[in-house]
Design a protein around this motif. Structure first.
Motif, PDB file in Angstrom:
ATOM      1  N   GLU A 173      49.726  73.729  46.186  1.00  0.00           N
ATOM      2  CA  GLU A 173      48.663  73.467  45.233  1.00  0.00           C
ATOM      3  C   GLU A 173      47.332  73.217  45.945  1.00  0.00           C
ATOM      4  O   GLU A 173      46.283  73.667  45.494  1.00  0.00           O
ATOM      5  N   ASN A 174      47.384  72.534  47.087  1.00  0.00           N
ATOM      6  CA  ASN A 174      46.178  72.272  47.864  1.00  0.00           C
ATOM      7  C   ASN A 174      45.571  73.570  48.391  1.00  0.00           C
ATOM      8  O   ASN A 174      44.358  73.735  48.410  1.00  0.00           O
ATOM      9  N   GLU A 205      41.270  72.017  37.284  1.00  0.00           N
ATOM     10  CA  GLU A 205      40.944  71.160  38.436  1.00  0.00           C
ATOM     11  C   GLU A 205      41.939  71.277  39.575  1.00  0.00           C
ATOM     12  O   GLU A 205      41.647  70.929  40.709  1.00  0.00           O
ATOM     13  N   ASN A 206      43.133  71.794  39.315  1.00  0.00           N
ATOM     14  CA  ASN A 206      44.149  71.944  40.359  1.00  0.00           C
ATOM     15  C   ASN A 206      44.024  73.260  41.115  1.00  0.00           C
ATOM     16  O   ASN A 206      44.698  73.456  42.116  1.00  0.00           O
ATOM     17  N   GLY A 207      43.231  74.175  40.623  1.00  0.00           N
ATOM     18  CA  GLY A 207      43.038  75.454  41.300  1.00  0.00           C
ATOM     19  C   GLY A 207      44.144  76.458  41.078  1.00  0.00           C
ATOM     20  O   GLY A 207      44.231  77.444  41.797  1.00  0.00           O
ATOM     21  N   LYS A 249      43.795  75.287  45.546  1.00  0.00           N
ATOM     22  CA  LYS A 249      42.542  74.581  45.259  1.00  0.00           C
ATOM     23  C   LYS A 249      41.467  74.984  46.264  1.00  0.00           C
ATOM     24  O   LYS A 249      40.317  75.246  45.892  1.00  0.00           O
ATOM     25  N   CYS A 250      41.831  75.067  47.549  1.00  0.00           N
ATOM     26  CA  CYS A 250      40.885  75.492  48.585  1.00  0.00           C
ATOM     27  C   CYS A 250      40.413  76.933  48.353  1.00  0.00           C
ATOM     28  O   CYS A 250      39.234  77.240  48.522  1.00  0.00           O
ATOM     29  N   ASP A 287      38.012  76.924  45.468  1.00  0.00           N
ATOM     30  CA  ASP A 287      36.746  76.339  45.918  1.00  0.00           C
ATOM     31  C   ASP A 287      35.914  77.358  46.697  1.00  0.00           C
ATOM     32  O   ASP A 287      34.689  77.426  46.535  1.00  0.00           O
TER      33      ASP A 287
END
Length: 110
Positions: free
Chosen positions: A2-3, A66-68, A6-7, A10
Protein backbone atom coordinates in the motif's frame (compact mmCIF):
# COMPACT_ATOMS: atom_id res chain seq x y z
CA UNK A 1 2.42 -2.76 -0.94
CA UNK A 2 0.00 0.00 0.00
CA UNK A 3 2.89 2.36 0.77
CA UNK A 4 4.39 1.65 -2.68
CA UNK A 5 1.07 2.49 -4.36
CA UNK A 6 0.79 5.71 -2.34
CA UNK A 7 4.31 6.74 -3.44
CA UNK A 8 3.46 5.95 -7.05
CA UNK A 9 0.30 8.05 -6.92
CA UNK A 10 2.18 10.89 -5.23
CA UNK A 11 4.69 10.89 -8.09
CA UNK A 12 1.89 11.01 -10.67
CA UNK A 13 0.34 14.01 -8.92
CA UNK A 14 3.79 15.65 -8.63
CA UNK A 15 4.34 15.16 -12.39
CA UNK A 16 0.96 16.77 -13.06
CA UNK A 17 1.94 19.78 -10.92
CA UNK A 18 5.29 20.08 -12.70
CA UNK A 19 3.63 20.01 -16.11
CA UNK A 20 1.14 22.67 -15.00
CA UNK A 21 4.00 24.86 -13.74
CA UNK A 22 5.69 24.49 -17.13
CA UNK A 23 2.38 25.45 -18.80
CA UNK A 24 2.09 22.15 -20.64
CA UNK A 25 -1.40 21.12 -21.72
CA UNK A 26 -1.08 17.35 -21.98
CA UNK A 27 -0.04 14.47 -19.76
CA UNK A 28 0.01 10.88 -20.97
CA UNK A 29 -0.19 7.71 -18.92
CA UNK A 30 0.35 4.13 -20.01
CA UNK A 31 -2.12 1.72 -18.43
CA UNK A 32 -1.72 -2.03 -18.58
CA UNK A 33 -4.21 -3.57 -21.06
CA UNK A 34 -5.45 -0.11 -22.19
CA UNK A 35 -2.36 1.56 -23.66
CA UNK A 36 -1.58 5.28 -23.73
CA UNK A 37 -4.27 7.63 -22.41
CA UNK A 38 -4.19 11.41 -22.85
CA UNK A 39 -5.07 13.66 -19.92
CA UNK A 40 -5.59 17.35 -20.64
CA UNK A 41 -4.33 19.69 -17.94
CA UNK A 42 -6.38 22.61 -19.26
CA UNK A 43 -9.38 23.14 -21.53
CA UNK A 44 -8.17 23.10 -25.13
CA UNK A 45 -9.96 24.61 -28.10
CA UNK A 46 -8.72 23.95 -31.62
CA UNK A 47 -10.03 26.59 -33.99
CA UNK A 48 -10.10 25.86 -37.70
CA UNK A 49 -10.68 28.27 -40.58
CA UNK A 50 -14.39 28.02 -39.88
CA UNK A 51 -15.01 29.15 -36.29
CA UNK A 52 -18.21 27.09 -36.11
CA UNK A 53 -16.30 23.87 -36.61
CA UNK A 54 -13.80 24.48 -33.81
CA UNK A 55 -13.29 21.60 -31.41
CA UNK A 56 -13.24 21.97 -27.65
CA UNK A 57 -11.67 19.42 -25.33
CA UNK A 58 -12.48 19.52 -21.62
CA UNK A 59 -9.81 19.37 -18.96
CA UNK A 60 -9.24 15.97 -17.36
CA UNK A 61 -9.93 15.70 -13.65
CA UNK A 62 -7.93 13.60 -11.19
CA UNK A 63 -9.60 12.11 -8.09
CA UNK A 64 -7.81 9.66 -5.82
CA UNK A 65 -8.17 7.95 -2.48
CA UNK A 66 -5.84 8.77 0.40
CA UNK A 67 -4.31 5.27 0.36
CA UNK A 68 -3.19 5.50 -3.26
CA UNK A 69 -4.98 2.33 -4.33
CA UNK A 70 -7.02 3.86 -7.14
CA UNK A 71 -7.16 6.92 -9.37
CA UNK A 72 -10.40 8.12 -10.93
CA UNK A 73 -10.03 10.15 -14.12
CA UNK A 74 -12.69 12.17 -15.91
CA UNK A 75 -12.49 13.27 -19.56
CA UNK A 76 -9.88 10.80 -20.75
CA UNK A 77 -8.74 10.96 -24.38
CA UNK A 78 -6.61 9.00 -26.82
CA UNK A 79 -4.59 10.55 -29.62
CA UNK A 80 -6.17 10.31 -33.02
CA UNK A 81 -3.92 8.10 -35.13
CA UNK A 82 -4.32 10.29 -38.23
CA UNK A 83 -1.54 12.81 -38.64
CA UNK A 84 -3.59 15.84 -39.75
CA UNK A 85 -6.14 17.65 -37.63
CA UNK A 86 -9.23 18.63 -39.62
CA UNK A 87 -12.83 19.30 -38.63
CA UNK A 88 -13.67 15.69 -39.57
CA UNK A 89 -10.53 14.34 -37.96
CA UNK A 90 -10.06 15.74 -34.40
CA UNK A 91 -6.75 15.76 -32.55
CA UNK A 92 -8.06 13.66 -29.64
CA UNK A 93 -10.90 11.23 -29.24
CA UNK A 94 -12.77 11.01 -25.94
CA UNK A 95 -12.49 7.42 -24.81
CA UNK A 96 -13.84 7.59 -21.23
CA UNK A 97 -16.12 10.10 -19.53
CA UNK A 98 -14.92 8.58 -16.27
CA UNK A 99 -12.71 5.64 -15.44
CA UNK A 100 -11.29 4.29 -12.19
CA UNK A 101 -7.86 2.68 -12.42
CA UNK A 102 -5.97 0.67 -9.86
CA UNK A 103 -2.66 2.46 -9.32
CA UNK A 104 -0.68 -0.73 -9.88
CA UNK A 105 -2.00 -0.88 -13.49
CA UNK A 106 -0.39 2.48 -14.34
CA UNK A 107 2.95 1.60 -15.91
CA UNK A 108 4.38 4.95 -17.12
CA UNK A 109 3.68 8.69 -17.30
CA UNK A 110 4.90 11.35 -19.73
Amino acid sequence: MENLLKCKLDEIIKLKSTKLAQQEQVMEIFVSELGWLVLLLDDVEVVTDNWFTSTKYNQSQFLHDENGVFLTLRNVYVKNQASDHTENNPRYNLIFDEITLFTDKIIACL
